[in-house]
Scaffold this active site. Structure first.
Site, PDB file in Angstrom:
ATOM      1  NE  ARG A 177     -16.456  -4.802   2.822  1.00 39.37           N
ATOM      2  CZ  ARG A 177     -15.262  -4.675   2.230  1.00 39.37           C
ATOM      3  NH1 ARG A 177     -14.917  -5.554   1.207  1.00 39.37           N
ATOM      4  NH2 ARG A 177     -14.350  -3.753   2.916  1.00 39.37           N
ATOM      5  NE  ARG A 229      -4.416  -0.492   2.374  1.00 39.32           N
ATOM      6  CZ  ARG A 229      -5.408  -1.489   2.324  1.00 39.32           C
ATOM      7  NH1 ARG A 229      -5.039  -2.751   2.376  1.00 39.32           N
ATOM      8  NH2 ARG A 229      -6.369  -1.327   2.588  1.00 39.32           N
ATOM      9  NE  ARG A 259     -13.323  -4.667   6.746  1.00 39.01           N
ATOM     10  CZ  ARG A 259     -12.718  -4.328   5.768  1.00 39.01           C
ATOM     11  NH1 ARG A 259     -12.565  -5.607   4.817  1.00 39.01           N
ATOM     12  NH2 ARG A 259     -11.804  -3.111   5.613  1.00 39.01           N
TER      13      ARG A 259
HETATM   14  P1  AMP Z   1      -8.547  -3.909   3.973  1.00 42.81           P
HETATM   15  O1  AMP Z   1      -9.107  -5.227   4.417  1.00 42.81           O
HETATM   16  O2  AMP Z   1      -7.243  -4.157   2.971  1.00 42.81           O
HETATM   17  O3  AMP Z   1      -9.431  -2.733   3.338  1.00 42.81           O
HETATM   18  O4  AMP Z   1      -7.700  -3.438   5.109  1.00 42.81           O
HETATM   19  C1  AMP Z   1      -8.289  -2.820   6.126  1.00 42.81           C
HETATM   20  C2  AMP Z   1      -7.433  -1.837   6.971  1.00 42.81           C
HETATM   21  O5  AMP Z   1      -6.324  -2.586   7.507  1.00 42.81           O
HETATM   22  C3  AMP Z   1      -6.654  -0.852   6.300  1.00 42.81           C
HETATM   23  O6  AMP Z   1      -7.781   0.390   6.309  1.00 42.81           O
HETATM   24  C4  AMP Z   1      -5.492  -0.528   7.014  1.00 42.81           C
HETATM   25  O7  AMP Z   1      -5.650   0.049   8.245  1.00 42.81           O
HETATM   26  C5  AMP Z   1      -4.932  -1.908   7.254  1.00 42.81           C
HETATM   27  N1  AMP Z   1      -4.118  -2.484   6.475  1.00 42.81           N
HETATM   28  C6  AMP Z   1      -4.413  -3.465   5.698  1.00 42.81           C
HETATM   29  N2  AMP Z   1      -3.433  -3.611   4.670  1.00 42.81           N
HETATM   30  C7  AMP Z   1      -2.402  -2.750   4.882  1.00 42.81           C
HETATM   31  C8  AMP Z   1      -1.176  -2.390   4.389  1.00 42.81           C
HETATM   32  N3  AMP Z   1      -0.531  -3.044   3.659  1.00 42.81           N
HETATM   33  N4  AMP Z   1      -0.469  -1.194   5.034  1.00 42.81           N
HETATM   34  C9  AMP Z   1      -0.937  -0.567   5.979  1.00 42.81           C
HETATM   35  N5  AMP Z   1      -2.039  -1.115   6.681  1.00 42.81           N
HETATM   36  C10 AMP Z   1      -2.989  -1.900   6.124  1.00 42.81           C
END
Ligand code: AMP
Length: 369
Positions: free
Chosen positions: A307, A268, A313
Site C-alpha cells: 500500500r 484503540r 503515507r
Molecule cells: P490508521 O489510519 O487507523 O492506521 O491510523 C494511523 C495513525 O493515526 C496511527 O498509527 C496513530 O498514530 C493515529 N491514530 C489513528 N487513530 C487513533 C486512535 N484511535 N488513537 C490514537 N492514535 C490514533
C-alpha cells in the site's frame, strides 16, 4: 427499551421510585390537612393510575372524583385549548386537592384554575406526580410535586404516546436518538478496515469515521491538531487519548442525523472504548458490535508495504514503523477484544481472501445483529 408506534423509549423511573413519591405526597398532604376530609380530583385520562394508587395509601378518610379534559372541537392552535368536563359535585366550602399526573407547560392547570374560580371552594391545592420545571410557563403555585423531570417526552403510569403506554407500571423516556446502528471495525493496521468500511457505509447508510483519516486531513491542512498528531504518527505511535477522544466527539457531533456510525481505527485503548460508550449513551444509543478482521502479521506487513507504494503515507513505507504500529496494536489495542467480549459484542471475521468475500462475511454478521 420498548417501541410504541414508531418511537423507542428507555426505562426512566422505576415502579418503586414512583411508589415512594406517591406515598410521600399522600403523607405530606395528610399532615397538612389533619382531620379535614378532602375531595381529591383526578384529571383524566393520565392521572387514573396516580389517583388510584394515591388514595389507596392516603391514611385518612377522603372523597375522590374525576374530571376529564376535552379539546374544544374545531379549534386549532399551537397550544391546545381545553375544558374540563364531569364536574358535577357541589364543592362549596370544601378543600379540593387536584391530582395531576404531569405538569409541563401548565396550560391544563390554567384551565383547572379558571373552572374552580367559580366553585367557591375553601381551598384549592395542586399536587402533581411529575413536573417539568424547564417547560412550566405559568405562575400558579404547585403545592406538592413528586418527581421533577427534564423536558423530555415520557410514557407509562397513566401517560400515553398516541393511545399506547398508559398501562405500563413504570415510566419510560423517549430516546433522543432513534435507534442507530453503531459498529466498531477492528483489527491490526492493514487488516482492511478502511476498504471494508467504504462498502459497509453505502450498504447500511452509516457514517464512516476513520480517526486516521481525520488526523491525515488535519496534517494536510497544517492545523494545530495535525501538527501534534504527526509527531506520533510518524513514529507509528498512538496519538494521546484525550486528543483523539475530543476529535472523535467533534466528528460524531457533526453528524447529528446519522443512522449510525462505523468507527474505524477507534477505539484503540480501553480509555477510548469507555469514552465511546459514554458518548453513545449520551445519544441514548450504544455500540452494537465490534467486528474484528483477523489477519496474520506477515500478511499485514506485506500488505502495508505494498500500500505504501501508492498511498503516500509515510507510516506505510518503512518496515520498522509498520512493525511498531503492529506492536502498538498488540500492546494497547488488542485488549479491547476482552472489553467487547465481556459485553457479548465481539465478532471475529477471517480477514484473508478477496475483498468481496470479506465484505460478505461482514454483512452476514451485521445482518444477524
Ligand atoms: P490508521 O489510519 O487507523 O492506521 O491510523 C494511523 C495513525 O493515526 C496511527 O498509527 C496513530 O498514530 C493515529 N491514530 C489513528 N487513530 C487513533 C486512535 N484511535 N488513537 C490514537 N492514535 C490514533
Amino acid at each position: 427499551m420498548i417501541k410504541l408506534h414508531d418511537k423507542f423509549f428507555k426505562p426512566f423511573i422505576s415502579a418503586e421510585e414512583i411508589d415512594e413519591a406517591v406515598r410521600k405526597i399522600a403523607m405530606d398532604i395528610a399532615d397538612e390537612l389533619q382531620d379535614e376530609v378532602p375531595v381529591f380530583v383526578g384529571i383524566l385520562n393520565g392521572s387514573f393510575m396516580f389517583t388510584s394508587d394515591f388514595v389507596k395509601v392516603y391514611p385518612k378518610p377522603c372523597e375522590v372524583t374525576f374530571v376529564k379534559l376535552a379539546s374544544y372541537e374545531g379549534v386549532k392552535s399551537s397550544e391546545d385549548i381545553q375544558r374540563l368536563i364531569g364536574l358535577t359535585q357541589d364543592l362549596t366550602g370544601r378543600t379540593v386537592v387536584i391530582l395531576e399526573d404531569i405538569i409541563d407547560s401548565g396550560s391544563t392547570l390554567a384551565e383547572v384554575h379558571r373552572i374552580f374560580e367559580n366553585e367557591k371552594v375553601k381551598k384549592l391545592i395542586i399536587a402533581t406526580l411529575f413536573y417539568k420545571p424547564e417547560a412550566y410557563k405559568r405562575d400558579f403555585k404547585l403545592h406538592y410535586v413528586g418527581i421533577e423531570i427534564p423536558n423530555k417526552f415520557i410514557v407509562g403510569y397513566g401517560l400515553d404516546y398516541d393511545g399506547l403506554g398508559r398501562d405500563i407500571p413504570e415510566v419510560y423516556q423517549i430516546l433522543t436518538t432513534q435507534h442507530m446502528t453503531n459498529l466498531v471495525l477492528f483489527g491490526p493496521p492493514g487488516a482492511g478496515k478502511g476498504t471494508q468500511a467504504n462498502f459497509l457505509k453505502e450498504k447500511y447508510n452509516l457514517v464512516h469515521i476513520s480517526t486516521g483519516d481525520v488526523f491525515r486531513y488535519n496534517i494536510k491542512n497544517e492545523t494545530a491538531l495535525g501538527m501534534l498528531a504527526k509527531s506520533y504518527m510518524d513514529k507509528g505511535e498512538l496519538v494521546p487519548d484525550q486528543v483523539t477522544i475530543d476529535m472523535l466527539n467533534a466528528e460524531v457531533e457533526k453528524n447529528t442525523d446519522a443512522n449510525g456510525f462505523i468507527f474505524d481505527g477507534f477505539p484503540r485503548t480501553n480509555a477510548q472504548a469507555k469514552a465511546l460508550d459514554e458518548l453513545m449513551a449520551s445519544k441514548d444509543s450504544s455500540i452494537n458490535a465490534m467486528i474484528a478482521l483477523e489477519v496474520d502479521d506477515d500478511v499485514l506487513v506485506n500488505r502495508l508495504l505494498e500500500r505504501g507504494k501508492t498511498s503516500g503515507r509515510p507510516d506505510d513505507s518503512n518496515e520498522s514503523i509498520i512493525r511498531n504500529r503492529i506492536k502498538e496494536y498488540y500492546d494497547k489495542t488488542a485488549v479491547l477484544k476482552v472489553y467487547y467480549s465481556s459485553q457479548d459484542k465481539y465478532y471475529g471475521v477471517d480477514g484473508i481472501g478477496s475483498i468481496e468475500d470479506i465484505t460478505e462475511r461482514l454483512c452476514k454478521v451485521i445482518d444477524g445483529l
